[in-house]
Motif scaffolding. Structure first.
Motif, PDB file in Angstrom:
ATOM      1  N   VAL A 141       5.003  10.141  10.055  1.00  0.00           N
ATOM      2  CA  VAL A 141       3.888   9.523   9.253  1.00  0.00           C
ATOM      3  C   VAL A 141       4.219   9.244   7.726  1.00  0.00           C
ATOM      4  CG1 VAL A 141       1.410   9.709   8.130  1.00  0.00           C
ATOM      5  CG2 VAL A 141       1.914   9.873  10.721  1.00  0.00           C
ATOM      6  N   ALA A 142       5.028  10.403   7.145  1.00  0.00           N
ATOM      7  CA  ALA A 142       5.287  10.150   5.889  1.00  0.00           C
ATOM      8  C   ALA A 142       6.644   9.373   5.619  1.00  0.00           C
ATOM      9  CB  ALA A 142       5.673  11.867   5.199  1.00  0.00           C
ATOM     10  N   SER A 143       6.452   8.351   5.001  1.00  0.00           N
ATOM     11  CA  SER A 143       7.707   7.503   4.946  1.00  0.00           C
ATOM     12  C   SER A 143       8.579   7.957   3.752  1.00  0.00           C
ATOM     13  CB  SER A 143       7.120   6.073   4.269  1.00  0.00           C
ATOM     14  OG  SER A 143       8.118   5.001   4.150  1.00  0.00           O
ATOM     15  N   THR A 159      -0.002  -3.520   8.275  1.00  0.00           N
ATOM     16  CA  THR A 159      -0.942  -2.991   7.604  1.00  0.00           C
ATOM     17  C   THR A 159      -2.035  -4.084   7.267  1.00  0.00           C
ATOM     18  OG1 THR A 159       0.486  -1.407   6.559  1.00  0.00           O
ATOM     19  CG2 THR A 159      -1.419  -1.658   5.301  1.00  0.00           C
ATOM     20  N   VAL A 177      -1.578   1.567   9.379  1.00  0.00           N
ATOM     21  CA  VAL A 177      -3.152   1.405   9.085  1.00  0.00           C
ATOM     22  C   VAL A 177      -3.492   0.017   9.229  1.00  0.00           C
ATOM     23  CG1 VAL A 177      -4.957   1.985   7.374  1.00  0.00           C
ATOM     24  CG2 VAL A 177      -2.646   3.237   7.265  1.00  0.00           C
ATOM     25  N   CYS A 185       0.734  -1.127  -0.063  1.00  0.00           N
ATOM     26  CA  CYS A 185      -0.042  -0.197   0.038  1.00  0.00           C
ATOM     27  C   CYS A 185       0.741   1.200  -0.007  1.00  0.00           C
ATOM     28  CB  CYS A 185      -0.951   0.031   1.214  1.00  0.00           C
ATOM     29  SG  CYS A 185      -1.937  -1.344   1.491  1.00  0.00           S
ATOM     30  N   GLY A 186       0.331   2.418  -0.598  1.00  0.00           N
ATOM     31  CA  GLY A 186       1.162   3.687  -0.415  1.00  0.00           C
ATOM     32  C   GLY A 186       2.461   3.669  -1.072  1.00  0.00           C
ATOM     33  N   THR A 187       3.258   4.100  -0.191  1.00  0.00           N
ATOM     34  CA  THR A 187       4.671   4.252  -0.340  1.00  0.00           C
ATOM     35  C   THR A 187       5.268   3.233  -0.725  1.00  0.00           C
ATOM     36  OG1 THR A 187       5.068   6.442   0.598  1.00  0.00           O
ATOM     37  CG2 THR A 187       6.943   4.842   0.481  1.00  0.00           C
ATOM     38  N   ALA A 188       5.006   1.917   0.027  1.00  0.00           N
ATOM     39  CA  ALA A 188       5.477   0.696  -0.237  1.00  0.00           C
ATOM     40  C   ALA A 188       5.517   0.185  -1.532  1.00  0.00           C
ATOM     41  CB  ALA A 188       5.140  -0.401   0.836  1.00  0.00           C
ATOM     42  N   GLU A 233       0.196  14.513   1.370  1.00  0.00           N
ATOM     43  CA  GLU A 233       0.077  13.842   2.737  1.00  0.00           C
ATOM     44  C   GLU A 233       0.507  14.866   3.684  1.00  0.00           C
ATOM     45  OE1 GLU A 233       1.436  10.117   4.037  1.00  0.00           O
ATOM     46  OE2 GLU A 233       3.391  10.381   2.877  1.00  0.00           O
ATOM     47  N   LEU A 250       2.755  11.840  -3.588  1.00  0.00           N
ATOM     48  CA  LEU A 250       2.034  11.532  -2.126  1.00  0.00           C
ATOM     49  C   LEU A 250       2.631  12.132  -1.171  1.00  0.00           C
ATOM     50  CD1 LEU A 250       0.312   9.482  -0.680  1.00  0.00           C
ATOM     51  CD2 LEU A 250       2.334   7.755  -0.949  1.00  0.00           C
ATOM     52  N   LYS A 251       3.965  12.391  -1.376  1.00  0.00           N
ATOM     53  CA  LYS A 251       4.618  12.917  -0.211  1.00  0.00           C
ATOM     54  C   LYS A 251       4.125  14.459  -0.009  1.00  0.00           C
ATOM     55  CE  LYS A 251       6.012  10.330   1.577  1.00  0.00           C
ATOM     56  NZ  LYS A 251       6.302   9.238   1.220  1.00  0.00           N
ATOM     57  N   ILE A 272       5.483  -5.850   0.638  1.00  0.00           N
ATOM     58  CA  ILE A 272       6.452  -4.691   1.232  1.00  0.00           C
ATOM     59  C   ILE A 272       5.669  -3.728   2.047  1.00  0.00           C
ATOM     60  CG2 ILE A 272       7.988  -2.952   0.755  1.00  0.00           C
ATOM     61  CD1 ILE A 272       7.863  -3.822  -2.329  1.00  0.00           C
ATOM     62  N   SER A 273       6.238  -3.783   3.453  1.00  0.00           N
ATOM     63  CA  SER A 273       5.644  -2.915   4.284  1.00  0.00           C
ATOM     64  C   SER A 273       6.672  -2.545   5.455  1.00  0.00           C
ATOM     65  CB  SER A 273       4.426  -3.825   5.068  1.00  0.00           C
ATOM     66  OG  SER A 273       3.732  -3.039   6.188  1.00  0.00           O
ATOM     67  N   GLN A 274       6.566  -1.284   5.812  1.00  0.00           N
ATOM     68  CA  GLN A 274       7.280  -0.761   6.819  1.00  0.00           C
ATOM     69  C   GLN A 274       6.756  -1.202   8.017  1.00  0.00           C
ATOM     70  OE1 GLN A 274       8.760   1.235  10.043  1.00  0.00           O
ATOM     71  NE2 GLN A 274       6.597   1.688   9.701  1.00  0.00           N
ATOM     72  N   SER A 275       5.476  -1.028   8.439  1.00  0.00           N
ATOM     73  CA  SER A 275       5.067  -1.758   9.665  1.00  0.00           C
ATOM     74  C   SER A 275       4.936  -2.992   9.765  1.00  0.00           C
ATOM     75  CB  SER A 275       3.770  -0.820   9.984  1.00  0.00           C
ATOM     76  OG  SER A 275       2.836  -1.299   9.070  1.00  0.00           O
TER      77      SER A 275
HETATM   78  O1  M6R Z   1       3.566   0.316   7.129  1.00  0.00           O
HETATM   79  P1  M6R Z   1       3.473   0.097   5.651  1.00  0.00           P
HETATM   80  O2  M6R Z   1       4.661   0.221   4.729  1.00  0.00           O
HETATM   81  O3  M6R Z   1       2.565  -1.227   5.197  1.00  0.00           O
HETATM   82  O4  M6R Z   1       2.496   1.420   5.315  1.00  0.00           O
HETATM   83  C1  M6R Z   1       1.797   1.617   3.884  1.00  0.00           C
HETATM   84  C2  M6R Z   1       1.141   2.785   3.890  1.00  0.00           C
HETATM   85  O5  M6R Z   1       0.336   3.110   4.425  1.00  0.00           O
HETATM   86  C3  M6R Z   1       2.265   4.168   3.861  1.00  0.00           C
HETATM   87  O6  M6R Z   1       3.288   4.013   3.077  1.00  0.00           O
HETATM   88  C4  M6R Z   1       1.851   5.470   3.660  1.00  0.00           C
HETATM   89  O7  M6R Z   1       1.268   5.470   2.307  1.00  0.00           O
HETATM   90  C5  M6R Z   1       2.790   6.536   3.984  1.00  0.00           C
HETATM   91  N1  M6R Z   1       1.992   7.293   4.698  1.00  0.00           N
HETATM   92  C6  M6R Z   1       3.282   7.362   2.740  1.00  0.00           C
HETATM   93  O8  M6R Z   1       4.223   8.235   3.219  1.00  0.00           O
END
Ligand code: M6R
Length: 366
Positions: free
Chosen positions: A156-158, A110, A363, A58-61, A246, A242-243, A104-107
């Motif tokens: 919050v912004a990755s 998601t 999220v 999702c999103g940046t990932a 947001e 996106l950056k 792919i996911s930072q957290s």
């Molecule tokens: O934790 P995740 O990488 O799964 O999160 C995915 C998106 O919610 C996340 O990248 C979101 O788009 C960021 N706020 C972008 O900067």
């Protein structure tokens, strides 16, 4: 702790020299030109069996995944689809023996990305993840993973959790091709060696922050912005937009530049800043002519370009400079000025950069 920085986002942008160094450490053997990703548990037998990779995020990932598609297809010649996790999970996707689902996911938490992994599991896919948060669900349920070496990301912004997976995906592509026996040794050594300069060059991008701030001051009152890119830098147009949206609440769109004449060019006038990604890559000439077309319609063009590029300097109104780098790795650099641009615009507008309205860092609901 934010240390000398005003916001975590700015600190995390600056941490990219370190996070990229750590991303390479222990994985790249520059002498032998080899990549190791032990947590992926990938054998030559499995690598040869793979016939399709579906990247889901999702999103940046997801934007990182779009760059990864080009790496894996170009280097390992395996077909790759990139799917937004919330779409993939409800589409009854086709998964056959030999299909990998790579999330792919930072957290790593998601909800939609986890559900996409579950869908892959049910249908018998090989499950991989590229994850930052250690011990998260996306790490635990995968058959193999690559852990981002970026440390906690608070804003919050990755930012740093975008550039690291780009390098991870590049390393994955090289490893896959090597294990499948399709990568000539000399080419492998060149691809691996190109990684060596990444952290230093990221540092060079950061040195341009004062110029980025002056462009941010010019752009701070814009109502809309259009980000254009092609090929490997097309996902960076999405990511830059996106950056901006947001954290600054300015409406921004990322677009494949070749699609301009199919509609969006109608939007261009003097009040619409156009951010054009024109580094030294195979799509350079096309982007240069895109800049000319936007200028011809009265647009104000800010180009992301290679230091010393007189041609683009002449065509555009202003430039965000990145150092020269082999084209495949250019997205790791071209995104950095766009992260700084969004950051400084939001910061000049006095906004809560680290905690934008309506957004959560992770999220965990649909
Ligand atoms: O934790 P995740 O990488 O799964 O999160 C995915 C998106 O919610 C996340 O990248 C979101 O788009 C960021 N706020 C972008 O900067």
């Amino acid at each position: 702790e934010k240390g000398e920085y005003r916001h975590f986002m700015q600190k995390e942008i600056h941490e990219q020299v370190r996070s990229l160094t750590d991303t390479l450490a222990g994985r790249v053997d520059f002498d032998k030109g080899l990549i190791q990703l032990p947590q992926l548990k990938l054998t030559a037998e499995t690598a040869r069996k793979i016939n399709k990779i579906i990247i889901t995020a999702c999103g940046t990932a997801q934007h990182a995944g779009l760059v990864g598609k080009i790496y894996i297809e170009k280097i390992a010649r395996i077909p790759v689809e990139v799917d937004i996790a919330s779409e993939f999970r409800y589409r009854d996707p086709i998964i056959q023996p030999g299909t990998v689902v790579l999330s792919i996911s930072q957290s790593g938490e998601t909800a939609d990305t986890l559900a996409a992994m579950e869908e892959g599991r049910q249908k018998g896919a090989i499950l991989w993840s590229i994850v930052n948060a250690i011990g998260s669900q996306a790490m635990r349920v995968a058959d193999g993973y690559i852990s981002m070496q970026v440390g906690p990301e608070i804003g919050v912004a990755s930012t740093k959790a975008f550039t690291a997976p780009l390098v991870d995906l590049y390393m994955l592509a090289v490893l896959l091709a090597d294990l499948r026996g399709t990568l000539p040794v000399e080419q492998r050594k060149k691809l691996v060696n190109d990684l060596r300069m990444i952290p230093d060059l990221a540092g060079k991008c950061l040195e341009h922050e004062p110029e980025v701030m002056s462009i941010a001051r010019d752009m701070k009152d814009a109502r809309d912005a259009l980000y254009l890119g092609r090929g490997i830098n097309m996902p960076i147009a999405y990511e830059g937009a996106l950056k901006l949206k947001e954290i600054s609440y300015i409406h921004a769109e990322g677009y494949p530049a070749g699609e301009m004449k199919h509609g969006p060019i109608a939007l261009i006038d003097k009040d619409m800043p156009v951010i054009a990604l024109a580094p030294n890559d195979p799509w350079y000439e096309k982007m240069a002519s895109q800049i000319e077309q936007a200028k011809a319609r009265g647009g104000k063009v800010i180009a992301v370009a290679t230091e010393g590029d007189k041609n683009v300097e002449h065509l555009a109104d202003s430039c965000l400079w990145v150092p020269s780098i082999p084209w495949m790795l250019s997205p790791v650099l071209t995104v950095i000025p766009l992260q700084m641009l969004a950051y400084h615009i939001a910061s000049i507008r006095g906004l809560d950069v680290d905690q934008p309205r309506n957004l959560a860092k992770s999220v965990t609901v649909e």
